[in-house]
Design a protein around this motif. Structure first.
Motif, PDB file in Angstrom:
ATOM      1  N   VAL A  16       0.838  -1.207   0.000  1.00 32.63           N
ATOM      2  CA  VAL A  16       0.000   0.000   0.000  1.00 32.63           C
ATOM      3  C   VAL A  16       0.870   1.252   0.000  1.00 32.63           C
ATOM      4  CG1 VAL A  16      -1.674   1.320   1.333  1.00 32.63           C
ATOM      5  CG2 VAL A  16      -1.953  -1.143   1.085  1.00 32.63           C
ATOM      6  N   THR A  17       1.898   1.267   0.837  1.00 35.69           N
ATOM      7  CA  THR A  17       2.789   2.429   0.906  1.00 35.69           C
ATOM      8  C   THR A  17       3.480   2.675  -0.429  1.00 35.69           C
ATOM      9  OG1 THR A  17       3.191   2.076   3.263  1.00 35.69           O
ATOM     10  CG2 THR A  17       4.784   3.421   2.069  1.00 35.69           C
ATOM     11  N   ALA A  18       3.992   1.617  -1.041  1.00 28.26           N
ATOM     12  CA  ALA A  18       4.691   1.759  -2.320  1.00 28.26           C
ATOM     13  C   ALA A  18       3.743   2.268  -3.403  1.00 28.26           C
ATOM     14  CB  ALA A  18       5.297   0.421  -2.726  1.00 28.26           C
ATOM     15  N   ALA A  19       2.515   1.740  -3.423  1.00 25.99           N
ATOM     16  CA  ALA A  19       1.541   2.184  -4.423  1.00 25.99           C
ATOM     17  C   ALA A  19       1.211   3.655  -4.234  1.00 25.99           C
ATOM     18  CB  ALA A  19       0.271   1.333  -4.325  1.00 25.99           C
ATOM     19  N   TYR A  20       1.061   4.072  -2.988  1.00 22.60           N
ATOM     20  CA  TYR A  20       0.723   5.464  -2.723  1.00 22.60           C
ATOM     21  C   TYR A  20       1.874   6.387  -3.108  1.00 22.60           C
ATOM     22  CZ  TYR A  20      -1.622   9.382  -0.557  1.00 22.60           C
ATOM     23  OH  TYR A  20      -2.248  10.576  -0.357  1.00 22.60           O
ATOM     24  N   GLU A  21       3.093   5.995  -2.787  1.00 28.11           N
ATOM     25  CA  GLU A  21       4.249   6.817  -3.126  1.00 28.11           C
ATOM     26  C   GLU A  21       4.387   6.962  -4.642  1.00 28.11           C
ATOM     27  OE1 GLU A  21       6.142   8.597  -1.219  1.00 28.11           O
ATOM     28  OE2 GLU A  21       5.158   7.932   0.623  1.00 28.11           O
ATOM     29  N   ARG A  22       4.143   5.880  -5.374  1.00 23.92           N
ATOM     30  CA  ARG A  22       4.207   5.960  -6.833  1.00 23.92           C
ATOM     31  C   ARG A  22       3.166   6.931  -7.374  1.00 23.92           C
ATOM     32  NH1 ARG A  22       4.876   0.322  -6.412  1.00 23.92           N
ATOM     33  NH2 ARG A  22       2.677  -0.020  -6.903  1.00 23.92           N
ATOM     34  N   GLU A  23       1.964   6.896  -6.795  1.00 18.34           N
ATOM     35  CA  GLU A  23       0.919   7.804  -7.259  1.00 18.34           C
ATOM     36  C   GLU A  23       1.219   9.249  -6.882  1.00 18.34           C
ATOM     37  OE1 GLU A  23      -1.593   7.314  -9.318  1.00 18.34           O
ATOM     38  OE2 GLU A  23      -0.812   5.292  -9.545  1.00 18.34           O
ATOM     39  N   LEU A  24       1.844   9.459  -5.729  1.00 23.19           N
ATOM     40  CA  LEU A  24       2.233  10.821  -5.353  1.00 23.19           C
ATOM     41  C   LEU A  24       3.267  11.362  -6.339  1.00 23.19           C
ATOM     42  CD1 LEU A  24       2.318  13.282  -3.505  1.00 23.19           C
ATOM     43  CD2 LEU A  24       3.947  12.044  -2.051  1.00 23.19           C
ATOM     44  N   ASP A  25       4.265  10.554  -6.634  1.00 28.19           N
ATOM     45  CA  ASP A  25       5.281  10.981  -7.611  1.00 28.19           C
ATOM     46  C   ASP A  25       4.638  11.266  -8.968  1.00 28.19           C
ATOM     47  OD1 ASP A  25       7.263  10.718  -5.725  1.00 28.19           O
ATOM     48  OD2 ASP A  25       7.881   8.716  -6.369  1.00 28.19           O
ATOM     49  N   ARG A  26       3.685  10.425  -9.324  1.00 26.58           N
ATOM     50  CA  ARG A  26       2.994  10.621 -10.595  1.00 26.58           C
ATOM     51  C   ARG A  26       2.204  11.925 -10.610  1.00 26.58           C
ATOM     52  NH1 ARG A  26      -2.070   6.922 -12.429  1.00 26.58           N
ATOM     53  NH2 ARG A  26      -2.378   7.716 -14.551  1.00 26.58           N
ATOM     54  N   ALA A  27       1.498  12.213  -9.516  1.00 30.62           N
ATOM     55  CA  ALA A  27       0.712  13.448  -9.432  1.00 30.62           C
ATOM     56  C   ALA A  27       1.614  14.678  -9.469  1.00 30.62           C
ATOM     57  CB  ALA A  27      -0.133  13.443  -8.160  1.00 30.62           C
ATOM     58  N   ILE A  28       2.730  14.618  -8.747  1.00 28.32           N
ATOM     59  CA  ILE A  28       3.667  15.745  -8.745  1.00 28.32           C
ATOM     60  C   ILE A  28       4.246  15.947 -10.148  1.00 28.32           C
ATOM     61  CG2 ILE A  28       5.931  16.513  -7.896  1.00 28.32           C
ATOM     62  CD1 ILE A  28       5.199  15.261  -5.204  1.00 28.32           C
ATOM     63  N   GLY A  29       4.611  14.839 -10.787  1.00 20.11           N
ATOM     64  CA  GLY A  29       5.118  14.941 -12.151  1.00 20.11           C
ATOM     65  C   GLY A  29       4.082  15.507 -13.098  1.00 20.11           C
ATOM     66  N   MET A  30       2.810  15.100 -12.912  1.00 19.57           N
ATOM     67  CA  MET A  30       1.734  15.596 -13.762  1.00 19.57           C
ATOM     68  C   MET A  30       1.557  17.105 -13.560  1.00 19.57           C
ATOM     69  SD  MET A  30      -0.582  14.810 -15.997  1.00 19.57           S
ATOM     70  CE  MET A  30      -0.520  13.024 -15.859  1.00 19.57           C
ATOM     71  N   ALA A  31       1.528  17.556 -12.315  1.00 22.12           N
ATOM     72  CA  ALA A  31       1.387  18.984 -12.033  1.00 22.12           C
ATOM     73  C   ALA A  31       2.571  19.767 -12.594  1.00 22.12           C
ATOM     74  CB  ALA A  31       1.270  19.206 -10.525  1.00 22.12           C
ATOM     75  N   ASP A  32       3.755  19.207 -12.443  1.00 21.72           N
ATOM     76  CA  ASP A  32       4.956  19.867 -12.935  1.00 21.72           C
ATOM     77  C   ASP A  32       4.898  20.019 -14.459  1.00 21.72           C
ATOM     78  OD1 ASP A  32       7.839  20.745 -12.340  1.00 21.72           O
ATOM     79  OD2 ASP A  32       8.124  19.213 -13.884  1.00 21.72           O
ATOM     80  N   ASN A  33       4.526  18.948 -15.153  1.00 25.16           N
ATOM     81  CA  ASN A  33       4.463  18.992 -16.615  1.00 25.16           C
ATOM     82  C   ASN A  33       3.403  19.956 -17.114  1.00 25.16           C
ATOM     83  OD1 ASN A  33       6.522  17.113 -16.924  1.00 25.16           O
ATOM     84  ND2 ASN A  33       5.116  15.364 -16.918  1.00 25.16           N
ATOM     85  N   LEU A  34       2.210  19.892 -16.494  1.00 28.47           N
ATOM     86  CA  LEU A  34       1.116  20.747 -16.946  1.00 28.47           C
ATOM     87  C   LEU A  34       1.397  22.224 -16.685  1.00 28.47           C
ATOM     88  CD1 LEU A  34      -1.955  18.610 -15.797  1.00 28.47           C
ATOM     89  CD2 LEU A  34      -1.075  18.892 -18.124  1.00 28.47           C
TER      90      LEU A  34
END
Length: 419
Positions: free
Chosen positions: A97-115
């Motif tokens: 669960v922790t690993a999945a959440y961390e991956r999604e956080l990194d993904r969201a941050i990357g998405m915000a950064d790109n947009l």
């Protein structure tokens, strides 16, 4: 098969991982489409509106990211609620669960950064608040998920001994809670110093880590509220102090902005300073709770009358007064049970009430034993109570004082045991 894990657990977690990947694969597709419309809108309005664009992007990404907690619960937590697990499986589930959440956080941050960077360029200062809001949301959500995972763990830990009916302690650990509040106070002080520096150096160039935005402050206040509710509960004194105090700060600022400047000259500093004051109040609540709990534990086995008279004095470290109160209670109980007049006091009261020849309080039919009981009471009053009645003894060792209170409690119970 992984060591220490059942075939059912391994298969279920693998299936859950596939489900989670499928559910989240296109989570941000509509966010990307929405931001294309925003780019067209704000490109026409010019770069001056970049702040409004990045804020809208942050809100869109944050809204999608907030769905991750519910998906994780639905796929990883809920299906395990009615099953038994060993410790290895519980730890593995928590790691997944922790690993999945961390991956999604990194993904969201990357998405915000790109947009954001697609509109304002590679300039992280312009959308630092969006990233901060994501991180604060992640902190609160992660804590909730951790609590849910620990609930599964507590269930599983109780399974090997199904006959056990011992209650599970789900209350916050005082030491951990105090450390958490200290960390929050430190974080608030950092914000306070940053805002002070910003106000003192208007127009100066600053690095991104030196800046504080309105969105970042808002995320901090919101995160604190959710964190206190999660950690202590909505009915806890800690949460009520924070929520009520924050509402007062909000109303005071709303009613008086434009009418006068607060102490310090800036509402941002005033509000944050008041919020730090609330955290300090909560810190004191924790200290008092620990002190009260510690005192209650130390005095838990005492006779009720002794505990009632001495608990506050002992907690306040008024040790002489606590001991005097305890043995005064013993003396009063002797007088009441023997029906002696109020003029009988001290060792004379003990001698008349417990005299082996004609005792009003008879502890034994054997004269020598009755005399021993009389000596026990008489020595306690003469050697412990009487000096405190006439001078300051200066008791300072809480362990020794606890032992003396225990002696007084023992004497009271001897009296209670009389027919």
């Amino acid at each position: 098969m992984e060591q220490g894990m059942s075939e059912w657990f391994v298969n279920t977690t693998r299936t859950a991982q596939n489900k989670f990947s499928f559910r989240t694969a296109n989570l941000y597709e509509d966010a990307i489409r929405s931001t294309r419309d925003l780019v067209a809108q704000y490109s026409n309005e010019g770069i001056a509106h970049a702040g409004r664009y990045t804020q809208k992007v942050a809100d869109i990404v944050l809204e999608r990211f907030q769905a991750i907690e519910g998906i994780l619960r639905e796929i990883y937590i809920d299906p395990f609620a009615d099953h038994s697990f060993n410790e290895s499986e519980r730890k593995e589930l928590s790691l997944i669960v922790t690993a999945a959440y961390e991956r999604e956080l990194d993904r969201a941050i990357g998405m915000a950064d790109n947009l954001c960077s697609s509109f304002v360029g590679a300039n992280p200062e312009r959308y630092a608040s969006a990233i901060a809001a994501l991180r604060y949301t992640a902190t609160v959500s992660r804590a909730r998920l951790d609590e849910a995972a620990m609930s599964v763990g507590r269930f599983e830990a109780a399974l090997p001994s199904k006959q056990s009916t011992a209650p599970v302690n789900t209350q916050p650990d005082d030491v951990d809670a105090t450390a958490m509040i200290d960390a929050l106070i430190d974080e608030g002080r950092v914000f306070f110093q940053k805002i002070t520096d910003l106000l003192e150096r208007v127009g100066a160039q600053r690095k991104p880590q030196e800046q504080v935005t309105v969105a970042e402050l808002k995320a901090w206040y919101t995160g604190m509220t959710e964190l206190f509710e999660l950690r202590f509960g909505a009915e806890s004194p800690e949460y009520k102090v924070w929520a009520a105090g924050l509402e007062q700060i909000r109303l005071f600022g709303f009613e008086n902005v434009g009418r006068f400047n607060p102490p310090g000259g800036h509402w941002e500093l005033h509000n944050l300073g008041e919020a730090l004051g609330l955290l300090t109040k909560i810190r004191l609540l924790q200290f008092r709770k620990r002190k009260t709990d510690s005192t209650s534990e130390e005095l838990s086995g005492l006779h009720p009358k002794i505990a009632k008279r001495c608990r506050a004095l002992f907690s306040a470290r008024e040790y002489d007064s606590a001991v005097l109160a305890a043995f005064t209670a013993v003396e009063e109980q002797v007088r009441a049970r023997s029906k002696a007049p109020a003029t009988d006091v001290g060792v004379n009261l003990i001698a008349s009430a417990m005299n082996p020849k004609s005792p009003a309080l008879k502890f034994s039919d054997i004269p020598a034993e009755q005399e021993g009981y009389m000596a026990l009471f008489r020595g306690s009053i003469g050697a412990i109570k009487n000096p405190l009645s006439h001078r300051t003894v200066g008791h300072s060792d809480p362990v020794r004082v606890t032992e003396l209170l225990g002696l007084a409690s023992f004497l009271m119970k001897l009296i209670d045991d009389l027919p």
